[in-house]
Design an enzyme around this catalytic site. Structure first.
Site, mmCIF file in Angstrom:
data_model
loop_
_atom_site.group_PDB
_atom_site.id
_atom_site.type_symbol
_atom_site.label_atom_id
_atom_site.label_comp_id
_atom_site.label_asym_id
_atom_site.label_seq_id
_atom_site.Cartn_x
_atom_site.Cartn_y
_atom_site.Cartn_z
ATOM 1 N N HIS A 253 0.697 -1.255 0.063
ATOM 2 C CA HIS A 253 0.153 0.074 -0.050
ATOM 3 C C HIS A 253 0.787 1.335 -0.050
ATOM 4 C CE1 HIS A 253 1.184 -0.601 4.137
ATOM 5 N NE2 HIS A 253 0.881 0.732 4.398
ATOM 6 N N ASP B 196 0.663 4.865 1.806
ATOM 7 C CA ASP B 196 -0.179 5.160 2.952
ATOM 8 C C ASP B 196 -1.358 6.194 2.663
ATOM 9 O OD1 ASP B 196 1.089 3.757 5.033
ATOM 10 O OD2 ASP B 196 2.591 5.387 5.471
ATOM 11 N N ARG C 79 5.101 6.741 13.975
ATOM 12 C CA ARG C 79 5.117 7.226 12.464
ATOM 13 C C ARG C 79 4.705 8.907 12.707
ATOM 14 N NH1 ARG C 79 1.016 5.025 8.812
ATOM 15 N NH2 ARG C 79 -0.160 6.552 9.622
#
Length: 298
Positions: A104, A106, A267
């Site tokens: 993926h 993000d 993150r």
């Protein structure tokens, strides 16, 4: 931007594969960095798409401060709430069901997917838990000319209600309680480099104007070019590693081969722009409002 008065760091850039990835040496992300060093890091990131800094001692404040040198930060996530004292962080914890073991880019279901992501590893399993990245620019370049011409005109709807969430998010019902869908070009023009990159991956649901079966076939074919081994790099984590990737030019996959062991990281993300296609048409919102996510902390 404030100019710090420290000596420029001696930035060492070591490529890791033929198409993407580099290890950065000589940089302490927690320390004060002059603008020349940050510019060197940004140029390395744009060239190699994902860069890695070993042994970084970062807390929330220092990680967020480092990330801000590259742009304004988003909130931690458009759906999940962050800790009150750390609004710009997303905790990635395998014991809470967060296992991103699907290819993926993000958060492509929002109108402005993050531009750059900064993932700091906190806990690693004894074995396993690597992450792979793929270069969506060289994947586009590898398309046969007829397929590339089709992709240049294709529009894709991305959604939080996707295959990506089937196994990686324990609270699926909460995750899709509000539907977020955005129509993006299948090929977008990178706003800094001008390169063309495929914009597909785990949140991509359907191709506009095609039947469900044809959509699935088109997405599968395009995705196969992204995840060919020659487009990828694999990183074996150590505690304290910091990975920084250009979310506009990559996909990634967190390999879940560590059983019930703990894997945890934090993150931060730099706000992106609306993807623009080869024809100049921008992405458009189909459903949901994530404007607060990109507004970040006032």
């Amino acid at each position: 931007m404030t100019i710090t008065r420290t000596a420029p760091a001696e930035v060492a850039v070591t490529p890791l594969s033929g198409n993407l990835g580099a290890e950065i040496g000589g940089v302490d992300a927690a320390g004060p960095l002059d603008d020349r060093t940050v510019d060197r890091l940004r140029r390395a990131l744009l060239e190699h798409k994902v860069v890695f800094l070993r042994g970084q001692l970062l807390d929330y404040d220092s990680q967020a401060a480092f990330a801000r040198r590259f742009g304004d930060l988003t909130l931690g996530h458009p759906i999940y709430s962050a800790p009150e004292d750390r609004p710009e962080v997303r905790e990635i914890d395998s014991r809470q069901g967060t296992r991103a073991n699907h290819w993926h880019t993000d958060l492509t279901f929002v109108d402005r997917p993050p531009a750059i992501a900064f993932l700091h590893n906190k806990v690693i399993p004894p074995v396993g838990g690597d992450t792979m990245w793929a270069n969506t620019v060289t994947a586009y370049q590898a398309l046969p000319e007829p397929l590339r011409a089709l992709a240049d005109r294709l529009r894709i709807v991305h959604s939080n209600d996707s295959d990506y969430t089937d196994e990686t998010v324990a609270a699926r019902r909460e995750y899709i309680a509000t539907l977020f869908e955005t129509e993006h070009p299948a090929v977008h023009v990178h706003p800094e480099t001008g390169e063309r990159a495929l914009l597909v991956g785990g949140f991509a649901r359907r191709a506009v104007g095609f039947t469900p079966q044809a959509s699935r076939d088109l997405l599968r074919i395009l995705q196969e070019y992204v995840t060919r081994p020659e487009q990828t790099v694999r990183w074996r984590w150590q505690a304290g590693d910091l990975a920084v990737w250009d979310n506009r030019a990559t996909q990634h996959y967190a390999v879940h081969d560590y059983g019930a062991e703990d894997r945890r990281a934090e993150r931060c993300t730099v706000a992106g722009t609306v993807p623009v296609g080869v024809d100049g048409r921008p992405g458009v919102v189909v459903s949901g409002d994530t404007s607060g996510y990109n507004a970040g902390v006032a």
